[in-house]
Design a protein around this motif. Sequence first.
Motif, short mmCIF file in Angstrom:
data_model
loop_
_atom_site.label_atom_id
_atom_site.label_comp_id
_atom_site.label_asym_id
_atom_site.label_seq_id
_atom_site.Cartn_x
_atom_site.Cartn_y
_atom_site.Cartn_z
N GLY A 89 1.00 -1.13 -0.13
CA GLY A 89 0.09 0.07 0.05
C GLY A 89 0.96 1.23 -0.02
N SER A 90 1.97 1.22 0.86
CA SER A 90 2.66 2.34 0.89
C SER A 90 3.40 2.52 -0.52
CB SER A 90 3.76 2.26 2.01
OG SER A 90 4.75 1.37 1.76
N VAL A 91 3.94 1.44 -1.09
CA VAL A 91 4.61 1.56 -2.41
C VAL A 91 3.50 2.23 -3.47
CG1 VAL A 91 5.52 0.20 -4.47
CG2 VAL A 91 6.06 -0.24 -2.04
N GLY A 92 2.23 1.58 -3.59
CA GLY A 92 1.20 2.17 -4.34
C GLY A 92 0.72 3.62 -4.25
N ILE A 93 0.73 3.83 -2.98
CA ILE A 93 0.18 5.43 -2.65
C ILE A 93 1.48 6.38 -2.50
CG2 ILE A 93 -0.95 6.76 -0.96
CD1 ILE A 93 -2.35 4.28 -0.20
N PHE A 94 2.75 6.18 -1.96
CA PHE A 94 3.69 6.96 -1.82
C PHE A 94 4.77 6.73 -2.56
CE2 PHE A 94 1.19 6.62 2.33
CZ PHE A 94 0.53 7.99 2.37
N GLN A 95 4.78 5.48 -3.39
CA GLN A 95 5.98 5.21 -4.05
C GLN A 95 7.41 4.96 -2.66
OE1 GLN A 95 6.88 7.81 -7.30
NE2 GLN A 95 5.10 6.99 -8.23
N PHE A 96 6.99 4.54 -1.81
CA PHE A 96 7.67 4.29 -0.55
C PHE A 96 7.80 2.85 -0.12
CE2 PHE A 96 8.86 4.25 3.82
CZ PHE A 96 9.94 4.65 3.93
N ASP A 97 9.03 2.06 -0.48
CA ASP A 97 8.94 0.72 0.17
C ASP A 97 9.57 0.64 1.34
OD1 ASP A 97 9.54 -1.91 0.29
OD2 ASP A 97 10.60 -2.25 -1.61
N LEU A 98 8.63 0.59 2.22
CA LEU A 98 9.19 0.59 4.10
C LEU A 98 9.87 -0.71 4.19
CD1 LEU A 98 8.39 1.79 6.66
CD2 LEU A 98 6.48 0.19 6.74
N VAL A 99 9.78 -1.94 3.85
CA VAL A 99 10.69 -2.83 4.05
C VAL A 99 12.24 -2.69 3.60
CG1 VAL A 99 11.14 -5.35 3.40
CG2 VAL A 99 8.88 -4.60 4.15
N ALA A 100 12.21 -2.03 2.46
CA ALA A 100 13.37 -1.54 1.83
C ALA A 100 14.28 -0.84 2.83
CB ALA A 100 13.21 -1.17 0.45
N TRP A 101 13.37 0.48 3.23
CA TRP A 101 13.76 1.43 3.96
C TRP A 101 14.46 0.72 5.19
CZ3 TRP A 101 11.78 3.71 8.51
CH2 TRP A 101 12.57 5.08 8.81
N ILE A 102 13.68 -0.28 5.93
CA ILE A 102 14.17 -0.55 7.36
C ILE A 102 15.15 -1.68 7.00
CG2 ILE A 102 13.32 -2.27 9.06
CD1 ILE A 102 10.30 -0.94 8.69
N GLY A 103 15.30 -2.12 5.87
CA GLY A 103 16.27 -3.45 5.51
C GLY A 103 17.47 -2.76 5.08
N GLY A 104 17.42 -1.72 4.52
CA GLY A 104 18.67 -1.27 3.95
C GLY A 104 18.54 -1.40 2.53
N GLY A 105 17.68 -1.23 1.85
CA GLY A 105 17.55 -1.37 0.38
C GLY A 105 17.06 -2.68 -0.12
N GLN A 106 16.31 -2.66 -1.05
CA GLN A 106 15.59 -3.95 -1.80
C GLN A 106 16.48 -5.13 -1.92
OE1 GLN A 106 13.88 -3.00 -5.34
NE2 GLN A 106 11.82 -2.70 -4.26
#
Length: 74
Positions: free
Chosen positions: A18-35
């Motif tokens: 949902g955050s990727v679709g709405i905000f173009q923000f990957d929360l997991v990648a942000w927390i984990g240090g990149g995809q």
Amino acid sequence: MLNRIALILLIIGGINWGSVGIFQFDLVAWIGGGQSSILSRIIYTLVGLCAIWCISFLVRDTEDLDRPVRVMSH
């Protein structure tokens, strides 16, 4: 207990998408240090496995709906 963990991880995955679709923000990648970081890949894999596990809920719900209701007598 395993079902609850699977649902929690699936909810986390849904919120992430949902955050990727709405905000173009990957929360997991942000927390984990990149995809492509190992932590993010582990989280993505766990969410995917939980989604596969939760498919069984659909089968169980269907079986429960088809089962006749039993009335307990004293």
